[in-house]
Structures are given as structure tokens and as C-alpha cells.
Scaffold this motif. Structure first.
Motif, PDB file in Angstrom:
ATOM      1  N   SER A 281     -15.602  20.497 -58.146  1.00 57.15           N
ATOM      2  CA  SER A 281     -16.021  20.467 -59.549  1.00 57.15           C
ATOM      3  C   SER A 281     -16.673  19.150 -59.969  1.00 57.15           C
ATOM      4  N   GLU A 307     -12.936  26.658 -61.650  1.00 59.24           N
ATOM      5  CA  GLU A 307     -13.735  27.879 -61.843  1.00 59.24           C
ATOM      6  C   GLU A 307     -14.986  27.651 -62.701  1.00 59.24           C
ATOM      7  N   LYS A 308     -14.841  26.984 -63.832  1.00 59.99           N
ATOM      8  CA  LYS A 308     -15.966  26.802 -64.758  1.00 59.99           C
ATOM      9  C   LYS A 308     -17.108  26.047 -64.078  1.00 59.99           C
ATOM     10  N   GLU A 309     -16.785  24.937 -63.440  1.00 57.02           N
ATOM     11  CA  GLU A 309     -17.822  24.110 -62.816  1.00 57.02           C
ATOM     12  C   GLU A 309     -18.433  24.796 -61.598  1.00 57.02           C
TER      13      GLU A 309
END
Length: 592
Positions: A281, A307-309
Motif C-alpha cells: 500500500s 485493499e483500498k490502495e
């Protein structure tokens, strides 16, 4: 000292030294819970290692400091005086600290404040200030410093080499992790495996020794305490004493990062090559390219935290690291594979450890399959080596070294070599955790020989204890690792047995929908005519649903059929066994 001596001795040295250090925990009972002991022991070990390295030049640093104290820029003078990339301008040593028990807290803080900024950064990441306060309030600080000031607690470079000290740190981190009862997601990699990975990288590098010798950059994306890097550097310098090796690494655990940076400072390297952060990330080496990548990323560990990155990077497409696909969120090891691929030079090579799931997990079109497809269709996957079970300290499962090469030699192109080295190890006299085997020089040489030949062959040898070892090699065409997953449809029939139509199209009976995996090298229509039509003459392939998949059939490739005994032989043996049993029963009950 030869490589086998180093492999054997490091275990004893690190175990003995780590046990001595961990015995400090006896003094922490009550004030700390068992899982908190490492909060004191790890930073104190780092501080004592720095202390013992600097002790011979301590007075020279103090003399220099008097001369340059008022200068705006004095780092260079003090580093030169200390002989290291760090220094300490405090007049205190561990022995003089002990001479003044009444002022131990203030004096110890003054000692720590004398360190250069790069050491202060390490201690800050470990949040050591709060532990000093805790030990002070519990009346423990003087005793803990005393524990680290014994003759057996001499951590000078003359007594403990950089690599051995690294293993001491890894031993301590492992004990710390076990006291937390953590999952074994971070697998500490022993010297024998790193030597094998190093030798395989060099064996596959036609240009390693050209010109003036080895000059390489090496990167580990999950470096832990940086042992893979320091061990690989050690191994390359065994091969070429003048090797120029520059190492880079990233780590997100503040304790292991602190140890890695400390190790780099002590060995005289550039501490800026050690970066703190989560590789998935928060990539600290964006845009960098390396000659060699060596890594043992965690497997079976979710990537939900990143998850987001990760998904944002995936959406960048080829501008990001994860364009080919994303694995299931429960296991991020193939993300590290993609990160490594993004950081290899055009003639670079990577040795990366994976567990068995990377070979076959995921159906055609899934993230894992697409990642394998990316590797294989670009012709970057050169070989996979299965290691012996129980080769690691804290996992006994099957593990594999994937050898990835951006510029494969002509003789390897369009091929992938599978090497079964699961029976090529030497038993240890004493286990270290779950590790009960070593890949000694004889084992390593046999595996490297198989890789160098790159042919179908079985290699046999004898390891140092006189036991047989074996390595099996199978070279496969890359195309044979792929398949087309086709969807086979069957029409609906009315009560008269006629196919049903709707708008001039056959109506699909979804209850009879089936799939077939067709080898990539085979024509789909020819396969369908041969394997499906004779059994389902009305069927057809919905070509809009065809997906390409890749898996690596490691177990199937090396499976050896063992012929079952004829039934008559088995029956005769059972009959003979029954006769013997009946005779004993008669004897027991007096022939009745």
C-alpha cells in the motif's frame, strides 16, 4: 569458514546468544506480561550492539566532538571518528552508567540522546521512551542494563559477525512473535535456503562474473530484519571477494525495520536504502529497478488492510504494479510476485518463495490464474524448485522457490523447468522450531546442477552425512501449462424428444451446462468433436464464455505410479495370515 560451517554455526551461535538475552525476561516478570518482553529486549539488544561497536572509538569521538561542537555541520567529522555511519557523543558507557545507580534514569537518557539522528529514528520507531519510563517506575532499569553488561553479553563485531547478529535478532523476533501466539505468516528464512536462492540467481545470470566481477543491486520487498539481503551479500562475496553489492529493502514492522536499519548502519551501508512502510500500500521504491530480487513474502495473510490502495493501483492498469489481476483477499502472496516483476531490470532475476496455492489456486480468468498467465505468456517464469518440508523454523508445509527471469536464454525460451528437491536435504542433529533439515553444500550443488542443465533428468548424490539425496527435473513447454476452459451447452427437449427453439435459437438447458478444460495447444473444435459429441451429439460450445487459464501441475508431473500387487497374491497373504491367527487361537484355547 565454509558455507556448511556457517550454516551449522549460525544456529548454535544465535540460539545461545538469544537465549542469554532472553533470560533478561526473568527480571521483567511482574512488571511486564510475557508478550511484552520484546518491547524491552529488542531495543536494548540494538542499543548494546551499537554500544559495543562504538566502544573502541569512543574516546576519539569525544575528542572530535570537543573540536567540532560549535560547527553547524559536524556529522561527517563524527562519523569519520567513530568509523561507522553513526556515533554517540555522550561520555557514558554501559559500565560508567552502572557506577551511578542513583542517577541511572537521567544518565541513561543522556546516553541515548548522544546518539546520531539515524539511531534516534530507530529508537523512536520502537517507542523506547515509554519503556524507559515503565522500567524506571518499576525500579528495573538498573538491573536490565546490568544484565546486558556481562562478559557473555559482548556484542562487538569481533565476537559476533553481522550475519550472525542478524540471526540473533531473528531468533529474538521469532520468540517475541511466539509469545504473542501469532500466526506463522512471516517465515524466517535460514541461511541455507538463502544460499540456495543466491546460487540459483547467479547460476541463471550469464553476466554475473563478466568484466570486473559481480556488481549488483539486490532488493527484498519484505525484508524483516534484512537477513536475506545480508546473507545474499555474504554469499556473493564468497563467490567473488571483490563483489560490489548494494542492497535495498522495505519493511512495515517497526521493530524488525529498526533492526534492519541498525544492521545497515553497522555494516557501513546507506541506511536510506532501508525503507519503512507497507510494500503493497505504500511502495517506497516506485520507479526503481534492480538486478536481483530475493524475497520470502508472507503467505496465507489477508490483504484487506491494504485493499483500498491495492485496488486503486490495480485500476491504474499497466501504469501500476497489479495490472494482471488481484488474488483472493485471504492471501496476498501473488501481489508481492507482481511487485517484484514491476521492479526487475530488463535483464533482472527474482527468486521468491511461495506456498503451493500459487501453483494452482483460482479458476480460469481469476486473479491468480491471470497472474500466472502474465508470467508465463511473457516468458518470464524460468523454473520452480520444490524445497524439502520442514526447511523453515515455523512452517512444515510444502514451499517453492520461483525463479523469474526477464531475459531468458534462448535455450530456455518457451519452457518452464520444474525441479523436485523435496528429497534433497540433510537432517539436523537438533531442530530449530519446526526446521529439522538443512540444504547443505552437497544438496545445494545438486539442485544448482539440475537447474544449470535444464533437461529432463534425475540426479542422485550423497550428502555430508553419507545419506542419499535426489533431485528430479522436468522441463515443460510453457503452452502445456495453459488451457481453454470451454462452456458446453445442451438444448432443451420437448416431450416428443425434439429440440426446443426460441427466436430461431436453441433453448439452453442450464441444468446440463458443463465445462471442459482443453489444453491450450489443442484445437477446441477437434477436442470437442472427439471428447464431447460422441456422448452428447446435440451439444455445442458457447465460445463467448471461453476463458484461458494457467496452472502448474507440480505434484502430477512428478507422480510415480506404484503397481498394485495382483489380487491373488494379496488373497494368499490374507489366507496365510488367517491360518496363523487360527493356530494361535487354538493354542490359546487348548485346541477346542
Amino acid at each position: 569458514m565454509n558455507s556448511n560451517d556457517l550454516i551449522t554455526n549460525v544456529s548454535k551461535n544465535s540460539n545461545d546468544t538469544a537465549a542469554l538475552i532472553w533470560s533478561v525476561a526473568d527480571d521483567l516478570v511482574g512488571a511486564y506480561k510475557p508478550h511484552e518482553y520484546g518491547l524491552v529486549i529488542l531495543p536494548m539488544t540494538v542499543i548494546k550492539r551499537f554500544h559495543d561497536c562504538l566502544l573502541p572509538t569512543h574516546q576519539a569521538v569525544l575528542d572530535t566532538y570537543k573540536k567540532v561542537e560549535k560547527l553547524a555541520v559536524k556529522d561527517g567529522f563524527l562519523k569519520k571518528a567513530s568509523g561507522y555511519q553513526f556515533y554517540n557523543t555522550s561520555p557514558f558507557t554501559f559500565k560508567t552508567l552502572l557506577a551511578d545507580p542513583e542517577n541511572i534514569v537521567d544518565n541513561f537518557k543522556a546516553y541515548l540522546n548522544g546518539f546520531s539522528d539515524n539511531v534516534q529514528d530507530i529508537l523512536a520507531r520502537m517507542d523506547f521512551d515509554s519503556q524507559i519510563k515503565h522500567m524506571s517506575e518499576a525500579g528495573l532499569l538498573y538491573q536490565v542494563i546490568s544484565d546486558f553488561c556481562t562478559d557473555r553479553g559482548d556484542f562487538s563485531p569481533e565476537k559476533i559477525s553481522a550475519v550472525d547478529m542478524g540471526y540473533v535478532f531473528e531468533n529474538l523476533v521469532r520468540r517475541f512473535s511466539e509469545s504473542y501466539n501469532e500466526e506463522a505468516g512471516a517465515h524466517f528464512t535460514s541461511r541455507d535456503i538463502i544460499y540456495l536462492m543466491s546460487d540459483l540467481l547467479v547460476a541463471g545470470d550469464d553476466y554475473a562474473f563478466t568484466g570486473d566481477g559481480i556488481s549488483k543491486t539486490v532488493y527484498d520487498m519484505t525484508m524483516g530484519t534484512s537477513q536475506m539481503l545480508t546473507c545474499m551479500e555474504e554469499r556473493l562475496k564468497q563467490m567473488d571477494a571483490d563483489a560490489d553489492v548494494t542492497v535495498f529493502g522495505q519493511e512495515f514492522n517497526p521493530f524488525t525495520f529498526g533492526i534492519a536499519k541498525a544492521d545497515m548502519l553497522i555494516r557501513g551501508g546507506d541506511p536510506n536504502n532501508m525503507q519503512f512502510g507497507d510494500t503493497l500500500s505504500d511502495d517506497k521504491f516506485s520507479g526503481y529497478k534492480f538486478d536481483y530480487i530475493i524475497s520470502n513474502p508472507p503467505f496465507g495473510i489477508p490483504w484487506k488492510r491494504e485493499e483500498k490502495e491495492v485496488e486503486a493501483e490495480f485500476k491504474k492498469g499497466t501504469a501500476g504494479r497489479f495490472a494482471p489481476g488481484l488474488p483472493a483477499k485471504g492471501d496476498g502472496q501473488l501481489l508481492f510476485m507482481l511487485n517484484g516483476l514491476a521492479k526487475l531490470k530488463d535483464d533482472g532475476q527474482m527468486a521468491i518463495i511461495q506456498n503451493g496455492s500459487s501453483l494452482f489456486n483460482g479458476d480460469a480468468g481469476s486473479g491468480p490464474s491471470e497472474i500466472r498467465r502474465y508470467l508465463i505468456e511473457n516468458d518470464w517464469l524460468d523454473a520452480i524448485v520444490q524445497l524439502p518440508n520442514n526447511a523453515f523454523y515455523n512452517t512444515g508445509i510444502a514451499t517453492y522457490i520461483w525463479l523469474v527471469m526477464k531475459n531468458k536464454p534462448v535455450t530456455h525460451q518457451g519452457k518452464v523447468q520444474l525441479i523436485d528437491a523435496s528429497n534433497c536435504a540433510s537432517s539436523r542433529r537438533k531442530n530449530i522450531g519446526l526446521k529439522n533439515v538443512d540444504i547443505t553444500k552437497a544438496c545445494r550443488d545438486l539442485i544448482v546442477k539440475a537447474y544449470g542443465a535444464y533437461v529432463d533428468e534425475t540426479y542422485k548424490g550423497i550428502e555430508e552425512n553419507g545419506n542419499a539425496i535426489i533431485v528430479k527435473s522436468k522441463v515443460m513447454d510453457s503452452v502445456d501449462l495453459g488451457y481453454n476452459k470451454i462452456v458446453v451447452e445442451t438444448p432443451q427437449f420437448d416431450e416428443n424428444g425434439n429440440v426446443m427453439m426460441k427466436k430461431n435459437k436453441l433453448m439452453v438447458d442450464t441444468s446440463k451446462r458443463d465445462t471442459e478444460n482443453v489444453p491450450l495447444a489443442e484445437d477446441i473444435d477437434a477436442y470437442f468433436e472427439r471428447e464431447v459429441i460422441p456422448y452428447n451429439p446435440h451439444a455445442w460450445v458457447d465460445k463467448s464464455k471461453t476463458k484461458v487459464g494457467y496452472e502448474i501441475p507440480f505434484t502430477r508431473t512428478f507422480y510415480e505410479y506404484k503397481k498394485i500387487e495382483p489380487s491373488g497374491v494379496i488373497a494368499a497373504r490374507i489366507e496365510e495370515h488367517e491360518k496363523g491367527l487360527m493356530a494361535k487361537l487354538h493354542e490359546l484355547f487348548g485346541g477346542e
